[in-house]
Write a protein that holds these residues in place. Structure first.
Motif, PDB file in Angstrom:
ATOM      1  N   PHE A 111       0.280   0.828  -9.631  1.00 48.13           N
ATOM      2  CA  PHE A 111      -0.676  -0.211  -9.235  1.00 48.13           C
ATOM      3  C   PHE A 111      -0.628  -0.439  -7.716  1.00 48.13           C
ATOM      4  O   PHE A 111      -1.657  -0.736  -7.097  1.00 48.13           O
ATOM      5  N   PHE A 112       0.554  -0.294  -7.136  1.00 45.84           N
ATOM      6  CA  PHE A 112       0.678  -0.484  -5.687  1.00 45.84           C
ATOM      7  C   PHE A 112       0.000   0.651  -4.927  1.00 45.84           C
ATOM      8  O   PHE A 112      -0.659   0.422  -3.912  1.00 45.84           O
ATOM      9  N   THR A 113       0.183   1.884  -5.408  1.00 44.22           N
ATOM     10  CA  THR A 113      -0.482   3.014  -4.738  1.00 44.22           C
ATOM     11  C   THR A 113      -1.995   2.876  -4.859  1.00 44.22           C
ATOM     12  O   THR A 113      -2.728   3.205  -3.919  1.00 44.22           O
ATOM     13  N   ALA A 114      -2.483   2.374  -5.985  1.00 47.69           N
ATOM     14  CA  ALA A 114      -3.927   2.173  -6.155  1.00 47.69           C
ATOM     15  C   ALA A 114      -4.453   1.215  -5.095  1.00 47.69           C
ATOM     16  O   ALA A 114      -5.523   1.443  -4.505  1.00 47.69           O
ATOM     17  N   GLY A 115      -3.700   0.144  -4.824  1.00 51.46           N
ATOM     18  CA  GLY A 115      -4.103  -0.806  -3.802  1.00 51.46           C
ATOM     19  C   GLY A 115      -4.157  -0.184  -2.423  1.00 51.46           C
ATOM     20  O   GLY A 115      -5.077  -0.451  -1.638  1.00 51.46           O
ATOM     21  N   VAL A 116      -3.183   0.671  -2.113  1.00 51.36           N
ATOM     22  CA  VAL A 116      -3.154   1.342  -0.817  1.00 51.36           C
ATOM     23  C   VAL A 116      -4.338   2.298  -0.686  1.00 51.36           C
ATOM     24  O   VAL A 116      -4.965   2.394   0.377  1.00 51.36           O
ATOM     25  N   TYR A 117      -4.669   3.008  -1.771  1.00 53.64           N
ATOM     26  CA  TYR A 117      -5.806   3.932  -1.738  1.00 53.64           C
ATOM     27  C   TYR A 117      -7.113   3.184  -1.455  1.00 53.64           C
ATOM     28  O   TYR A 117      -7.927   3.618  -0.638  1.00 53.64           O
ATOM     29  N   VAL A 118      -7.301   2.050  -2.134  1.00 54.50           N
ATOM     30  CA  VAL A 118      -8.516   1.269  -1.927  1.00 54.50           C
ATOM     31  C   VAL A 118      -8.570   0.719  -0.506  1.00 54.50           C
ATOM     32  O   VAL A 118      -9.622   0.696   0.137  1.00 54.50           O
ATOM     33  N   LEU A 119      -7.407   0.300   0.009  1.00 56.78           N
ATOM     34  CA  LEU A 119      -7.338  -0.251   1.360  1.00 56.78           C
ATOM     35  C   LEU A 119      -7.796   0.770   2.392  1.00 56.78           C
ATOM     36  O   LEU A 119      -8.592   0.445   3.292  1.00 56.78           O
ATOM     37  N   LEU A 120      -7.328   2.001   2.277  1.00 53.21           N
ATOM     38  CA  LEU A 120      -7.745   3.021   3.236  1.00 53.21           C
ATOM     39  C   LEU A 120      -9.250   3.269   3.132  1.00 53.21           C
ATOM     40  O   LEU A 120      -9.934   3.449   4.148  1.00 53.21           O
ATOM     41  N   GLY A 121      -9.778   3.246   1.911  1.00 51.28           N
ATOM     42  CA  GLY A 121     -11.218   3.410   1.743  1.00 51.28           C
ATOM     43  C   GLY A 121     -11.993   2.307   2.440  1.00 51.28           C
ATOM     44  O   GLY A 121     -13.033   2.551   3.057  1.00 51.28           O
ATOM     45  N   ARG A 122     -11.486   1.081   2.372  1.00 47.72           N
ATOM     46  CA  ARG A 122     -12.132  -0.051   3.047  1.00 47.72           C
ATOM     47  C   ARG A 122     -12.100   0.126   4.568  1.00 47.72           C
ATOM     48  O   ARG A 122     -13.072  -0.178   5.257  1.00 47.72           O
ATOM     49  N   LEU A 123     -10.975   0.591   5.070  1.00 42.94           N
ATOM     50  CA  LEU A 123     -10.854   0.803   6.511  1.00 42.94           C
ATOM     51  C   LEU A 123     -11.828   1.874   6.989  1.00 42.94           C
ATOM     52  O   LEU A 123     -12.428   1.751   8.059  1.00 42.94           O
ATOM     53  N   ILE A 124     -11.988   2.924   6.197  1.00 43.57           N
ATOM     54  CA  ILE A 124     -12.932   3.986   6.559  1.00 43.57           C
ATOM     55  C   ILE A 124     -14.359   3.442   6.589  1.00 43.57           C
ATOM     56  O   ILE A 124     -15.146   3.757   7.487  1.00 43.57           O
ATOM     57  N   ILE A 177       0.775  -9.483   5.341  1.00 40.67           N
ATOM     58  CA  ILE A 177      -0.368  -8.873   6.023  1.00 40.67           C
ATOM     59  C   ILE A 177      -1.401  -8.573   4.945  1.00 40.67           C
ATOM     60  O   ILE A 177      -1.587  -7.436   4.512  1.00 40.67           O
ATOM     61  N   HIS A 178      -2.054  -9.615   4.489  1.00 38.77           N
ATOM     62  CA  HIS A 178      -2.966  -9.467   3.353  1.00 38.77           C
ATOM     63  C   HIS A 178      -4.320  -8.924   3.820  1.00 38.77           C
ATOM     64  O   HIS A 178      -4.879  -9.399   4.824  1.00 38.77           O
ATOM     65  N   PRO A 179      -4.852  -7.940   3.106  1.00 39.86           N
ATOM     66  CA  PRO A 179      -6.142  -7.375   3.493  1.00 39.86           C
ATOM     67  C   PRO A 179      -7.250  -8.413   3.617  1.00 39.86           C
ATOM     68  O   PRO A 179      -8.127  -8.296   4.479  1.00 39.86           O
ATOM     69  N   GLY A 180      -7.227  -9.432   2.779  1.00 36.43           N
ATOM     70  CA  GLY A 180      -8.246 -10.466   2.844  1.00 36.43           C
ATOM     71  C   GLY A 180      -8.230 -11.233   4.148  1.00 36.43           C
ATOM     72  O   GLY A 180      -9.261 -11.767   4.575  1.00 36.43           O
ATOM     73  N   CYS A 181      -7.077 -11.287   4.791  1.00 35.79           N
ATOM     74  CA  CYS A 181      -6.945 -12.006   6.067  1.00 35.79           C
ATOM     75  C   CYS A 181      -7.106 -11.087   7.274  1.00 35.79           C
ATOM     76  O   CYS A 181      -7.541 -11.536   8.346  1.00 35.79           O
ATOM     77  N   PHE A 182      -6.764  -9.817   7.116  1.00 36.09           N
ATOM     78  CA  PHE A 182      -6.744  -8.911   8.265  1.00 36.09           C
ATOM     79  C   PHE A 182      -7.897  -7.911   8.310  1.00 36.09           C
ATOM     80  O   PHE A 182      -8.143  -7.316   9.356  1.00 36.09           O
ATOM     81  N   LEU A 183      -8.603  -7.711   7.186  1.00 35.08           N
ATOM     82  CA  LEU A 183      -9.760  -6.817   7.235  1.00 35.08           C
ATOM     83  C   LEU A 183     -10.908  -7.512   7.963  1.00 35.08           C
ATOM     84  O   LEU A 183     -11.233  -8.660   7.643  1.00 35.08           O
ATOM     85  N   PRO A 184     -11.532  -6.856   8.939  1.00 37.64           N
ATOM     86  CA  PRO A 184     -12.694  -7.448   9.604  1.00 37.64           C
ATOM     87  C   PRO A 184     -13.795  -7.722   8.586  1.00 37.64           C
ATOM     88  O   PRO A 184     -14.031  -6.919   7.681  1.00 37.64           O
TER      89      PRO A 184
END
Length: 298
Positions: free
Chosen positions: A106-119, A269-276
């Motif tokens: 489940f943690f790796t799934a979150g990291v995969y989605v995060l990179l997709g969001r950054l892209i 460092i939560h994505p909801g707070c740090f993602l533009p």
């Protein structure tokens, strides 16, 4: 089972809570630590509550995978806490091995989605693959890994409780972990390429904030998961009577502690707070680059 009682004195204790008897080793090869069980149940529980609050507050629903992973970890460590008092109980053993083997998925799934969001934010030119492809390829691999490890964990724990051959289940678990390790390795290759491209294009800083903290947390998380996967692979390859699997200190340091770091870093460092928010810096840059002659670009 009566047939097992003659060869295994602990067989009749599999469904009860019998205290440890010196000389009669549980399936673990030791009695799990009560203190470790309480500490990790607490740490993962706190992280789960924090993640639930954070993804609800920021409406980053995909971040719920971190909370789900924490819940699975809590169940696993609750099983080990149970085993500390009832070391021969088969249900407790089955509970912990079936959950702790799959929780990192489940943690790796979150990291995969995060990179997709950054892209998606920094632009298609920042990656060899599109965000959609990242989700399809790596999340599919995650699901397959989860299923394989869960099936193997169930087979091995049932065999251990019945006193039968655990090798088929163990081999299945190892196959699942190796598959996950392979997919993580491929992901790391694409992630390194992403970082190289974004640094070269100078797009790590968006109009409102920098994404560097998210990249650092992503690298830390995937490194911890990688270390844990290598450890679990070696542990299982040594067998159920091997050195690593019968010494709890290694499990605490290389599984429990690694997974706490892997998921709790996203509490700070939560994505909801740090993602533009509402920015497509990279895509606007891509469109501008198309209008500017190559020789005029800086």
């Amino acid at each position: 089972m009566p047939s097992n009682n003659t060869t295994d004195p602990t067989a009749e204790w599999k469904n009860t809570c019998h205290p440890y008897v010196p000389g009669l080793e549980p399936s673990y090869g030791y009695v799990p630590s009560l203190a470790a069980g309480i500490v990790f149940c607490t740490l993962f529980g706190l992280s789960m509550v924090a993640h639930t609050f954070q993804f609800t507050w920021k409406r980053t629903w995909w971040c719920s995978v971190f909370a789900v992973g924490c819940l699975v970890e809590v169940l696993g460590w609750a099983g080990r806490t149970w085993s500390s008092q009832c070391p021969y109980n088969g249900n407790a053993f089955l509970m912990q091995i079936s959950t702790l083997i799959i929780a990192p998925t489940f943690f790796t799934a979150g990291v995969y989605v995060l990179l997709g969001r950054l892209i998606a934010i920094l632009g298609r030119s920042s990656s060899m693959l599109s965000p959609t492809l990242y989700l399809w390829i790596f999340c599919t691999c995650d699901v397959l890994s989860l299923v394989i490890q869960a099936v193997g964990g169930g087979m091995a724990s049932i065999a251990s409780n019945n006193g039968s051959d655990t090798k088929p289940g163990t081999d299945t678990m190892v196959a699942g972990i190796l598959f996950q390790l392979g997919s993580i390795t491929i992901f790391v290759f694409f992630a390194v390429d992403f970082i190289r491209r974004t640094m070269k294009q100078h797009v790590l800083h968006t109009m409102s904030r920098t994404v560097v903290p998210l990249l650092v947390s992503m690298v830390l998380s995937i490194t911890c998961i990688y270390i844990r996967s290598i450890y679990r692979t070696i542990e299982l390859l040594q067998g159920w009577k091997g050195f690593l699997i019968t010494h709890e200190g290694y499990f605490i340091a290389l599984d429990g502690a690694m997974m706490v770091l892997a998921v709790s870093v996203f509490n700070f460092i939560h994505p909801g707070c740090f993602l533009p928010q509402n920015e497509t810096v990279g895509s606007s840059r891509d469109s501008v680059d198309k209008e500017i002659p190559t020789e005029a670009r800086v």
